[in-house]
Design a protein around this motif. Structure first.
Motif, mmCIF file in Angstrom:
data_model
loop_
_atom_site.group_PDB
_atom_site.id
_atom_site.type_symbol
_atom_site.label_atom_id
_atom_site.label_comp_id
_atom_site.label_asym_id
_atom_site.label_seq_id
_atom_site.Cartn_x
_atom_site.Cartn_y
_atom_site.Cartn_z
ATOM 1 N N MET A 1 0.824 -1.182 0.000
ATOM 2 C CA MET A 1 0.000 0.000 0.000
ATOM 3 C C MET A 1 0.870 1.248 0.000
ATOM 4 O O MET A 1 1.719 1.406 0.861
ATOM 5 N N LYS A 2 0.606 2.103 -0.933
ATOM 6 C CA LYS A 2 1.369 3.336 -1.003
ATOM 7 C C LYS A 2 0.645 4.426 -0.222
ATOM 8 O O LYS A 2 -0.582 4.508 -0.257
ATOM 9 N N LEU A 6 -3.407 5.783 -0.059
ATOM 10 C CA LEU A 6 -4.171 5.853 1.187
ATOM 11 C C LEU A 6 -4.719 7.254 1.433
ATOM 12 O O LEU A 6 -5.804 7.421 1.974
ATOM 13 N N GLU A 17 -10.236 -0.244 6.927
ATOM 14 C CA GLU A 17 -9.034 -0.971 6.503
ATOM 15 C C GLU A 17 -8.180 -1.363 7.712
ATOM 16 O O GLU A 17 -7.627 -2.464 7.754
ATOM 17 N N LEU A 21 -7.192 -5.171 8.593
ATOM 18 C CA LEU A 21 -5.800 -5.574 8.780
ATOM 19 C C LEU A 21 -5.559 -6.083 10.204
ATOM 20 O O LEU A 21 -4.728 -6.973 10.414
ATOM 21 N N GLN A 45 4.516 -6.909 6.660
ATOM 22 C CA GLN A 45 3.802 -6.041 5.720
ATOM 23 C C GLN A 45 2.522 -5.498 6.333
ATOM 24 O O GLN A 45 2.237 -4.303 6.222
ATOM 25 N N VAL A 46 1.766 -6.371 6.969
ATOM 26 C CA VAL A 46 0.489 -5.957 7.550
ATOM 27 C C VAL A 46 0.729 -4.969 8.684
ATOM 28 O O VAL A 46 0.036 -3.955 8.798
ATOM 29 N N ARG A 48 3.184 -2.895 9.074
ATOM 30 C CA ARG A 48 3.595 -1.602 8.518
ATOM 31 C C ARG A 48 2.429 -0.884 7.841
ATOM 32 O O ARG A 48 2.338 0.341 7.910
ATOM 33 N N ASN A 49 1.553 -1.635 7.190
ATOM 34 C CA ASN A 49 0.377 -1.019 6.578
ATOM 35 C C ASN A 49 -0.533 -0.404 7.636
ATOM 36 O O ASN A 49 -1.065 0.688 7.442
ATOM 37 N N ARG A 52 1.063 2.812 8.653
ATOM 38 C CA ARG A 52 0.881 3.850 7.627
ATOM 39 C C ARG A 52 -0.505 4.483 7.719
ATOM 40 O O ARG A 52 -0.648 5.707 7.687
ATOM 41 N N ILE A 53 -1.507 3.634 7.841
ATOM 42 C CA ILE A 53 -2.886 4.131 7.892
ATOM 43 C C ILE A 53 -3.104 4.956 9.150
ATOM 44 O O ILE A 53 -3.702 6.034 9.108
#
Length: 80
Positions: A1-2, A6, A17, A21, A45-46, A48-49, A52-53
């Motif tokens: 996810m960039k 987002l 989201e 997650l 990955q999850v 870090r996503n 980010r969100i």
């Protein structure tokens, strides 16, 4: 996810989201504990996503506060 992708989403979409997650990370941890996890990099990955969100959500919560500014010590009266 960039992050740029987002930022185009609404607060409700981002919150949804994060919930999705969160459930996924729970399942991945459960699989790891039981020895069934095949893609170990997915946990990272999850995580870090989610970060980010949450960062973008926090930026949006703080945005209205930026315009106000704190002017302590100015009560409107002039002291000589």
């Amino acid at each position: 996810m960039k992050p740029s992708d987002l930022r185009t989403r609404t607060v409700d979409e981002l919150s949804e989201e994060v919930d999705t997650l969160g459930r996924e990370i729970f399942n991945l941890r459960f699989q790891r504990a039981s020895g069934q996890l095949e893609n170990t990099a997915r946990v990272r990955q999850v995580r870090r996503n989610i970060a980010r969100i949450k960062t973008i959500l926090d930026e949006r919560r703080r945005q209205p506060e930026q315009g106000r500014g704190s002017r302590r010590g100015t009560s409107g009266t002039q002291h000589a």
